[in-house]
Design an enzyme around this catalytic site. Sequence first.
Site, mmCIF file in Angstrom:
data_model
loop_
_atom_site.group_PDB
_atom_site.id
_atom_site.type_symbol
_atom_site.label_atom_id
_atom_site.label_comp_id
_atom_site.label_asym_id
_atom_site.label_seq_id
_atom_site.Cartn_x
_atom_site.Cartn_y
_atom_site.Cartn_z
ATOM 1 N N ASP A 121 0.856 -1.180 0.000
ATOM 2 C CA ASP A 121 0.000 0.000 0.000
ATOM 3 C C ASP A 121 0.899 1.238 0.000
ATOM 4 O OD1 ASP A 121 -2.402 1.602 0.412
ATOM 5 O OD2 ASP A 121 -1.689 1.828 2.471
ATOM 6 N N ASP A 163 -0.350 5.171 0.770
ATOM 7 C CA ASP A 163 -0.662 6.204 1.766
ATOM 8 C C ASP A 163 -0.810 5.615 3.158
ATOM 9 O OD1 ASP A 163 -1.203 8.927 0.354
ATOM 10 O OD2 ASP A 163 -2.134 7.420 -0.931
#
Length: 200
Positions: free
Chosen positions: A14, A16
Amino acid sequence: MRLEKEKRKTLVLDMDETLIHSKLQEDPDSPAPLRINVPFEDADCIYYVYDRPHVFDFLATVAQWYDLVIFTASISDYADPVIDWLENSVRARYPTIEPVIKSRFYRQHCTYYNGIYTKDLTQIEYDLRDVALLDNSEFSFLINPENAIPIRSWTHDDDQDPALLDLLAFLNALSHVEDVRSVLGLRLNHPLSATTWKET
């Protein structure tokens, strides 16, 4: 007799709150190392992007063990400049390293379910024995919970945050198991935080 080369596994990352944090207002006490303009309707939004502590060393290290993929729920207009910056920053620090990020997946690749974006890892690797997802959001794991590596969210709130470094010993060991789900699936009955995988 020639030994068969061990297949590299895929580590899906991932972006953010896992690798970086971005804000719409710059922290006056901490200049952002990256600013990006993202078109929005008739104007541009300026995002101030901060790198999670140790992220460049983390990426350079795990790229030796895994094929790395970024899977973000963000749009490509925002994500691509961030991923390019991460890639270039790693290679500036480690000039001999090969390209780090092998592929990129964005919001349009997510599965939208009950108002949230989840991530189906079979889009990346059909054989789920060989793929793990490092993400700060439990929603991302709804489809493939046995492939999950949770990490606490980072929101530019701790400039000494050790979470990425704490995972290195675990990720090194995981890269050699036959089926990552045999290890990662244990958390479904015995919930573990990423910090419990810290080497002691």
